[in-house]
Design a protein around this motif. Structure first.
Motif, PDB file in Angstrom:
ATOM      1  N   GLU A  20       0.861  -1.200   0.000  1.00  0.00           N
ATOM      2  CA  GLU A  20       0.000   0.000   0.000  1.00  0.00           C
ATOM      3  C   GLU A  20       0.893   1.245   0.000  1.00  0.00           C
ATOM      4  O   GLU A  20       1.778   1.386   0.846  1.00  0.00           O
ATOM      5  N   TYR A  33      -1.976  15.161  -8.696  1.00  0.00           N
ATOM      6  CA  TYR A  33      -3.046  14.385  -8.107  1.00  0.00           C
ATOM      7  C   TYR A  33      -2.409  13.401  -7.130  1.00  0.00           C
ATOM      8  O   TYR A  33      -1.262  13.014  -7.315  1.00  0.00           O
ATOM      9  N   MET A  35      -3.273   9.821  -4.561  1.00  0.00           N
ATOM     10  CA  MET A  35      -4.211   8.822  -4.043  1.00  0.00           C
ATOM     11  C   MET A  35      -3.444   7.672  -3.368  1.00  0.00           C
ATOM     12  O   MET A  35      -2.264   7.452  -3.674  1.00  0.00           O
ATOM     13  N   ALA A  36      -4.121   6.977  -2.473  1.00  0.00           N
ATOM     14  CA  ALA A  36      -3.555   5.740  -1.925  1.00  0.00           C
ATOM     15  C   ALA A  36      -3.694   4.670  -2.997  1.00  0.00           C
ATOM     16  O   ALA A  36      -4.739   4.561  -3.646  1.00  0.00           O
ATOM     17  N   GLY A  38      -2.462   0.529  -4.186  1.00  0.00           N
ATOM     18  CA  GLY A  38      -1.766  -0.746  -3.968  1.00  0.00           C
ATOM     19  C   GLY A  38      -0.897  -1.059  -5.180  1.00  0.00           C
ATOM     20  O   GLY A  38      -1.365  -0.958  -6.314  1.00  0.00           O
ATOM     21  N   ARG A  49      -3.683  -1.114 -10.135  1.00  0.00           N
ATOM     22  CA  ARG A  49      -5.023  -1.015 -10.754  1.00  0.00           C
ATOM     23  C   ARG A  49      -5.703   0.239 -10.221  1.00  0.00           C
ATOM     24  O   ARG A  49      -5.782   0.436  -9.006  1.00  0.00           O
ATOM     25  N   PHE A  51      -9.161   1.940 -10.002  1.00  0.00           N
ATOM     26  CA  PHE A  51     -10.557   1.546 -10.191  1.00  0.00           C
ATOM     27  C   PHE A  51     -11.409   2.697 -10.734  1.00  0.00           C
ATOM     28  O   PHE A  51     -11.152   3.867 -10.439  1.00  0.00           O
ATOM     29  N   SER A  54     -12.496   6.679  -9.338  1.00  0.00           N
ATOM     30  CA  SER A  54     -11.544   7.682  -8.836  1.00  0.00           C
ATOM     31  C   SER A  54     -11.307   8.711  -9.961  1.00  0.00           C
ATOM     32  O   SER A  54     -11.459   8.403 -11.148  1.00  0.00           O
ATOM     33  N   LYS A  55     -10.938   9.935  -9.551  1.00  0.00           N
ATOM     34  CA  LYS A  55     -10.789  11.019 -10.529  1.00  0.00           C
ATOM     35  C   LYS A  55      -9.739  10.687 -11.584  1.00  0.00           C
ATOM     36  O   LYS A  55      -9.913  10.966 -12.770  1.00  0.00           O
ATOM     37  N   LYS A  88      -6.130  15.941   0.565  1.00  0.00           N
ATOM     38  CA  LYS A  88      -5.158  15.767  -0.529  1.00  0.00           C
ATOM     39  C   LYS A  88      -4.272  16.998  -0.704  1.00  0.00           C
ATOM     40  O   LYS A  88      -3.096  16.883  -1.040  1.00  0.00           O
ATOM     41  N   ILE A 154      -9.466   1.819   3.755  1.00  0.00           N
ATOM     42  CA  ILE A 154      -9.786   0.988   2.578  1.00  0.00           C
ATOM     43  C   ILE A 154     -11.287   0.672   2.554  1.00  0.00           C
ATOM     44  O   ILE A 154     -11.948   0.833   1.520  1.00  0.00           O
TER      45      ILE A 154
END
Ligand SMILES: Cc1cc2nc3c(=O)[nH]c(=O)nc-3n(C[C@H](O)[C@H](O)[C@H](O)COP(=O)(O)O)c2cc1C
Length: 205
Positions: A20, A33, A35-36, A38, A49, A51, A54-55, A88, A154
């Motif tokens: 992570e 930008y 994001m967390a 994996g 990946r 998903f 998300s922006k 963020k 998560i």
């Protein structure tokens, strides 16, 4: 800098388990930008990946001549993950500030988008690492409170995409995460964060 599999493995990236991370994206040398995310290792590349929902998913899908640079921050700090979801801007200010990024990241990998596969559910990205910076050399021990906060985040971020049954199960799980935080730590920041996640969680269900 030549970055081989051994260097990535040394930082904890394996082919079978997601590590992570908190990943920054620089889009077409302009927009930032975070994001967390994996990440797994694929030979000497990194694989993730993103998903739908998300922006950054839409940014990638909508951008034909995309140039994407990533700064993959390796961290165990629950605050870094919490900021990557709810604050963020605080992290984005750190992007070019070594002292600031050092607060949150033990090390980071700069990487460039090498290949992507757009699927319905997610975009698979393959990143070519170009540089590694080790920011902290002293090891940190494991603590359950950090792991429980990251786990709760998560569950929270999955909420918009799960059905009613899964929502109910997530509620139980997230309550267990709170219990773990309170049992294993008296840190008021950790307690405040888990309480905020629960509060926001209840707004979503
Ligand atoms: C520890 C952790 C790991 C995550 N891993 C992924 C991932 O691999 N792919 C993904 O699309 N979202 C992942 N998420 C969820 C995104 O980080 C989250 O949905 C994102 O912050 C959404 O940002 P946005 O609202 O700006 O689009 C993860 C969240 C956490 C807390």
């Amino acid at each position: 800098m030549e970055i081989n599999q051994q260097k990535l493995s040394k930082l904890g990236f394996t082919e079978d388990t997601f590590t992570e991370t908190v990943t920054f994206f620089l889009i077409n040398d302009d927009k930032k930008y975070v994001m967390a995310l994996g990440i797994k290792r694929r030979n000497s590349y990194l694989y993730a990946r993103i998903f739908r929902g998300s922006k950054i998913y839409s940014v990638i899908v909508d951008n034909k001549n995309l140039k994407l640079l990533c700064r993959v921050c390796i961290s165990r700090d629950p605050l870094a993950f919490y900021y990557s979801i709810f604050r963020k801007n605080i992290l984005l200010k750190c992007y070019n500030e070594l002292r600031c990024i050092k607060r949150f990241c033990d090390a980071y990998i700069d990487a460039i988008l090498d290949n992507l596969k757009i699927k319905d559910e997610a975009i698979e990205i393959f990143l070519k690492p170009i540089d590694i910076k080790i920011l902290k050399r002293y090891p940190k021990g494991f603590n359950r409170a950090s792991a429980a906060i990251i786990e709760a985040l998560i569950y929270y971020t999955k909420m918009p995409f799960v059905n009613e049954d899964e929502k109910k199960r997530a509620l139980l799980k997230i309550d267990m995460c709170r219990e773990t935080v309170y049992r294993s730590s008296e840190n008021p920041i950790y307690r405040k964060i888990i309480d905020e996640i629960i509060k926001r969680f209840h707004i979503l269900i």
